[in-house]
Design a protein around this motif. Structure first.
Motif, PDB file in Angstrom:
ATOM      1  N   GLY A  18     -38.412  40.693 -58.519  1.00  0.00           N
ATOM      2  CA  GLY A  18     -39.780  40.542 -59.008  1.00  0.00           C
ATOM      3  C   GLY A  18     -40.869  41.058 -58.098  1.00  0.00           C
ATOM      4  O   GLY A  18     -42.051  40.749 -58.299  1.00  0.00           O
ATOM      5  N   ARG A  19     -40.532  41.867 -57.087  1.00  0.00           N
ATOM      6  CA  ARG A  19     -41.557  42.398 -56.179  1.00  0.00           C
ATOM      7  C   ARG A  19     -42.521  43.312 -56.929  1.00  0.00           C
ATOM      8  O   ARG A  19     -42.106  44.242 -57.611  1.00  0.00           O
ATOM      9  CB  ARG A  19     -40.909  43.171 -55.034  1.00  0.00           C
ATOM     10  N   GLU A  20     -43.814  43.060 -56.777  1.00  0.00           N
ATOM     11  CA  GLU A  20     -44.823  43.832 -57.494  1.00  0.00           C
ATOM     12  C   GLU A  20     -45.559  44.826 -56.594  1.00  0.00           C
ATOM     13  O   GLU A  20     -46.424  45.560 -57.069  1.00  0.00           O
ATOM     14  CB  GLU A  20     -45.841  42.887 -58.142  1.00  0.00           C
ATOM     15  N   ASP A  21     -45.222  44.848 -55.298  1.00  0.00           N
ATOM     16  CA  ASP A  21     -45.918  45.726 -54.366  1.00  0.00           C
ATOM     17  C   ASP A  21     -45.178  47.042 -54.157  1.00  0.00           C
ATOM     18  O   ASP A  21     -45.561  47.846 -53.302  1.00  0.00           O
ATOM     19  CB  ASP A  21     -46.098  45.039 -53.012  1.00  0.00           C
ATOM     20  N   CYS A  22     -44.129  47.289 -54.925  1.00  0.00           N
ATOM     21  CA  CYS A  22     -43.318  48.491 -54.748  1.00  0.00           C
ATOM     22  C   CYS A  22     -43.842  49.638 -55.618  1.00  0.00           C
ATOM     23  O   CYS A  22     -44.686  49.444 -56.498  1.00  0.00           O
ATOM     24  CB  CYS A  22     -41.856  48.196 -55.069  1.00  0.00           C
ATOM     25  N   TYR A  23     -43.318  50.822 -55.369  1.00  0.00           N
ATOM     26  CA  TYR A  23     -43.764  52.002 -56.116  1.00  0.00           C
ATOM     27  C   TYR A  23     -42.598  52.964 -56.310  1.00  0.00           C
ATOM     28  O   TYR A  23     -41.558  52.870 -55.650  1.00  0.00           O
ATOM     29  CB  TYR A  23     -44.908  52.713 -55.382  1.00  0.00           C
ATOM     30  N   ILE A  24     -42.815  53.898 -57.228  1.00  0.00           N
ATOM     31  CA  ILE A  24     -41.848  54.967 -57.490  1.00  0.00           C
ATOM     32  C   ILE A  24     -42.609  56.293 -57.429  1.00  0.00           C
ATOM     33  O   ILE A  24     -43.637  56.453 -58.090  1.00  0.00           O
ATOM     34  CB  ILE A  24     -41.196  54.810 -58.876  1.00  0.00           C
ATOM     35  N   VAL A  25     -42.123  57.215 -56.628  1.00  0.00           N
ATOM     36  CA  VAL A  25     -42.753  58.523 -56.475  1.00  0.00           C
ATOM     37  C   VAL A  25     -41.776  59.602 -56.921  1.00  0.00           C
ATOM     38  O   VAL A  25     -40.577  59.519 -56.642  1.00  0.00           O
ATOM     39  CB  VAL A  25     -43.153  58.776 -55.001  1.00  0.00           C
ATOM     40  N   ALA A  26     -42.273  60.621 -57.625  1.00  0.00           N
ATOM     41  CA  ALA A  26     -41.435  61.765 -57.993  1.00  0.00           C
ATOM     42  C   ALA A  26     -42.289  63.023 -58.004  1.00  0.00           C
ATOM     43  O   ALA A  26     -43.485  62.974 -58.320  1.00  0.00           O
ATOM     44  CB  ALA A  26     -40.778  61.559 -59.352  1.00  0.00           C
ATOM     45  N   LEU A  27     -41.685  64.150 -57.667  1.00  0.00           N
ATOM     46  CA  LEU A  27     -42.421  65.412 -57.683  1.00  0.00           C
ATOM     47  C   LEU A  27     -42.687  65.870 -59.106  1.00  0.00           C
ATOM     48  O   LEU A  27     -43.657  66.556 -59.375  1.00  0.00           O
ATOM     49  CB  LEU A  27     -41.654  66.486 -56.916  1.00  0.00           C
ATOM     50  N   GLU A  28     -41.792  65.495 -60.028  1.00  0.00           N
ATOM     51  CA  GLU A  28     -42.068  65.685 -61.456  1.00  0.00           C
ATOM     52  C   GLU A  28     -41.704  64.383 -62.146  1.00  0.00           C
ATOM     53  O   GLU A  28     -40.550  63.957 -62.121  1.00  0.00           O
ATOM     54  CB  GLU A  28     -41.281  66.853 -62.052  1.00  0.00           C
ATOM     55  N   MET A  29     -42.694  63.742 -62.731  1.00  0.00           N
ATOM     56  CA  MET A  29     -42.527  62.391 -63.261  1.00  0.00           C
ATOM     57  C   MET A  29     -42.432  62.430 -64.784  1.00  0.00           C
ATOM     58  O   MET A  29     -43.435  62.464 -65.494  1.00  0.00           O
ATOM     59  CB  MET A  29     -43.702  61.523 -62.821  1.00  0.00           C
ATOM     60  N   GLU A  30     -41.203  62.491 -65.292  1.00  0.00           N
ATOM     61  CA  GLU A  30     -40.972  62.453 -66.739  1.00  0.00           C
ATOM     62  C   GLU A  30     -39.801  61.512 -67.020  1.00  0.00           C
ATOM     63  O   GLU A  30     -38.755  61.923 -67.546  1.00  0.00           O
ATOM     64  CB  GLU A  30     -40.683  63.861 -67.284  1.00  0.00           C
ATOM     65  N   PRO A  31     -39.935  60.226 -66.684  1.00  0.00           N
ATOM     66  CA  PRO A  31     -38.809  59.301 -66.777  1.00  0.00           C
ATOM     67  C   PRO A  31     -38.504  58.851 -68.200  1.00  0.00           C
ATOM     68  O   PRO A  31     -39.367  58.832 -69.067  1.00  0.00           O
ATOM     69  CB  PRO A  31     -39.283  58.109 -65.934  1.00  0.00           C
ATOM     70  N   GLU A  32     -37.251  58.466 -68.402  1.00  0.00           N
ATOM     71  CA  GLU A  32     -36.879  57.799 -69.650  1.00  0.00           C
ATOM     72  C   GLU A  32     -37.350  56.347 -69.597  1.00  0.00           C
ATOM     73  O   GLU A  32     -37.924  55.837 -70.553  1.00  0.00           O
ATOM     74  CB  GLU A  32     -35.351  57.823 -69.817  1.00  0.00           C
ATOM     75  N   ARG A  33     -37.092  55.698 -68.462  1.00  0.00           N
ATOM     76  CA  ARG A  33     -37.485  54.300 -68.274  1.00  0.00           C
ATOM     77  C   ARG A  33     -37.828  54.051 -66.817  1.00  0.00           C
ATOM     78  O   ARG A  33     -37.228  54.637 -65.923  1.00  0.00           O
ATOM     79  CB  ARG A  33     -36.350  53.339 -68.683  1.00  0.00           C
ATOM     80  N   LEU A  34     -38.787  53.145 -66.621  1.00  0.00           N
ATOM     81  CA  LEU A  34     -39.152  52.689 -65.287  1.00  0.00           C
ATOM     82  C   LEU A  34     -39.240  51.175 -65.303  1.00  0.00           C
ATOM     83  O   LEU A  34     -39.570  50.563 -66.313  1.00  0.00           O
ATOM     84  CB  LEU A  34     -40.525  53.229 -64.847  1.00  0.00           C
ATOM     85  N   LYS A  35     -38.992  50.578 -64.128  1.00  0.00           N
ATOM     86  CA  LYS A  35     -39.245  49.160 -63.964  1.00  0.00           C
ATOM     87  C   LYS A  35     -39.690  48.919 -62.536  1.00  0.00           C
ATOM     88  O   LYS A  35     -39.074  49.405 -61.590  1.00  0.00           O
ATOM     89  CB  LYS A  35     -37.980  48.345 -64.262  1.00  0.00           C
ATOM     90  N   ILE A  36     -40.786  48.214 -62.379  1.00  0.00           N
ATOM     91  CA  ILE A  36     -41.265  47.807 -61.065  1.00  0.00           C
ATOM     92  C   ILE A  36     -41.434  46.296 -61.110  1.00  0.00           C
ATOM     93  O   ILE A  36     -42.226  45.776 -61.901  1.00  0.00           O
ATOM     94  CB  ILE A  36     -42.599  48.487 -60.704  1.00  0.00           C
ATOM     95  N   GLY A  37     -40.675  45.583 -60.258  1.00  0.00           N
ATOM     96  CA  GLY A  37     -40.686  44.132 -60.347  1.00  0.00           C
ATOM     97  C   GLY A  37     -40.171  43.710 -61.704  1.00  0.00           C
ATOM     98  O   GLY A  37     -39.095  44.119 -62.134  1.00  0.00           O
ATOM     99  N   ASP A  38     -40.948  42.943 -62.429  1.00  0.00           N
ATOM    100  CA  ASP A  38     -40.554  42.488 -63.762  1.00  0.00           C
ATOM    101  C   ASP A  38     -41.238  43.282 -64.874  1.00  0.00           C
ATOM    102  O   ASP A  38     -41.148  42.926 -66.047  1.00  0.00           O
ATOM    103  CB  ASP A  38     -40.894  40.994 -63.927  1.00  0.00           C
ATOM    104  N   PHE A  39     -41.940  44.351 -64.511  1.00  0.00           N
ATOM    105  CA  PHE A  39     -42.692  45.128 -65.491  1.00  0.00           C
ATOM    106  C   PHE A  39     -41.935  46.409 -65.855  1.00  0.00           C
ATOM    107  O   PHE A  39     -41.442  47.125 -64.995  1.00  0.00           O
ATOM    108  CB  PHE A  39     -44.085  45.473 -64.944  1.00  0.00           C
ATOM    109  N   LYS A  40     -41.869  46.684 -67.168  1.00  0.00           N
ATOM    110  CA  LYS A  40     -41.089  47.807 -67.651  1.00  0.00           C
ATOM    111  C   LYS A  40     -41.985  48.870 -68.298  1.00  0.00           C
ATOM    112  O   LYS A  40     -43.057  48.581 -68.821  1.00  0.00           O
ATOM    113  CB  LYS A  40     -40.054  47.331 -68.685  1.00  0.00           C
ATOM    114  N   TYR A  41     -41.490  50.107 -68.265  1.00  0.00           N
ATOM    115  CA  TYR A  41     -42.171  51.227 -68.917  1.00  0.00           C
ATOM    116  C   TYR A  41     -41.108  52.101 -69.559  1.00  0.00           C
ATOM    117  O   TYR A  41     -40.088  52.417 -68.944  1.00  0.00           O
ATOM    118  CB  TYR A  41     -42.956  52.053 -67.898  1.00  0.00           C
ATOM    119  N   LYS A  42     -41.335  52.483 -70.811  1.00  0.00           N
ATOM    120  CA  LYS A  42     -40.415  53.360 -71.523  1.00  0.00           C
ATOM    121  C   LYS A  42     -41.213  54.454 -72.197  1.00  0.00           C
ATOM    122  O   LYS A  42     -42.228  54.197 -72.839  1.00  0.00           O
ATOM    123  CB  LYS A  42     -39.605  52.584 -72.567  1.00  0.00           C
ATOM    124  N   THR A  43     -40.755  55.693 -72.046  1.00  0.00           N
ATOM    125  CA  THR A  43     -41.472  56.812 -72.635  1.00  0.00           C
ATOM    126  C   THR A  43     -40.756  57.285 -73.890  1.00  0.00           C
ATOM    127  O   THR A  43     -39.544  57.154 -74.011  1.00  0.00           O
ATOM    128  CB  THR A  43     -41.581  57.984 -71.643  1.00  0.00           C
TER     129      THR A  43
END
Length: 223
Positions: A160-185
């Motif tokens: 559940g850490r909310e202070d983390c991050y995800i970095v990419a040189l090209e950001m086109e993810p299928e799914r992301l999750k940081i802590g308990d928060f989700k993102y789907k494209t």
């Protein structure tokens, strides 16, 4: 006759100065020779690439990248454009990313592209020197930095850490999750396929949701 291409190196980057009237085959032949001769000079490194002097198509870009790969141990992280300010910001951010994890006990590196549903899972922050293809995933209890394209899945901030991050040189993810928060494209891959681009981005939490911002050294330093 004047060289078809000149190679100019700078910290974390390479510029190809191509003669405007040179054919692609001339350029590729000279690149093969010059990168072979400079193999020890460049060593094993991850660098940005810019091309000047001649317009190149997407297919030509791929052939140039393939020639560099076959004749050196240089990994081209992305292709940068002609905007000097953008290029400088990218280089600074790239240097900061590598330093941030390489100097700490909690950071680790993985060299290689993830595909065929491969998964990396770690309790540490991680730098991936390669692409993450659709169906593959990187799972970290800390931060994730991908020096390549993120087209698959990435999960950062375990427990559940909310202070983390995800970095990419090209950001086109299928799914992301940081802590308990989700993102789907719902975005579909380009018909031209996966290719390097210069818009490194950082995904982080803001006001209870995952947001994407252009990566700058200052922004990364705030975490």
């Amino acid at each position: 006759m004047k060289d078809a291409v000149l190679i100019k190196s700078y910290q974390s980057g390479i510029t190809l100065l191509m003669r405007e009237d040179a054919s692609l085959e001339e350029i590729l032949q000279e690149l093969a020779v010059k990168f072979t001769e400079a193999k020890n000079f460049f060593g094993t490194s991850t660098m940005a690439l810019s091309m000047e002097g001649r317009e190149v198509t997407e297919v030509e870009e791929i052939r140039i990248l393939d020639t560099i790969r076959k004749n050196s141990n240089v990994r081209i992280a992305c292709i940068v454009g002609h905007d000097e300010t953008t290029n400088k910001n990218f280089i600074k951010a790239l240097q900061h990313m590598e330093k941030k994890l390489s100097t700490g006990d909690e950071g680790q590196f993985y060299k290689g592209t993830l595909k065929n549903r491969e998964v990396i899972e770690t309790e540490n922050s991680i730098v991936v020197l390669g692409d993450v293809y659709p169906g593959s995933a990187v799972i970290s209890a800390g931060n994730i930095i991908i020096l390549g394209g993120l087209y698959g899945e990435a999960y950062a901030g375990g427990s559940g850490r909310e202070d983390c991050y995800i970095v990419a040189l090209e950001m086109e993810p299928e799914r992301l999750k940081i802590g308990d928060f989700k993102y789907k494209t719902n975005a579909k891959q380009s018909k031209w396929g996966i290719r390097p681009k210069v818009q490194p981005k950082i995904a982080h939490l803001k006001n209870g949701k995952i947001v994407f911002d252009p990566l700058t050294k200052e922004l990364l330093g705030a975490f």
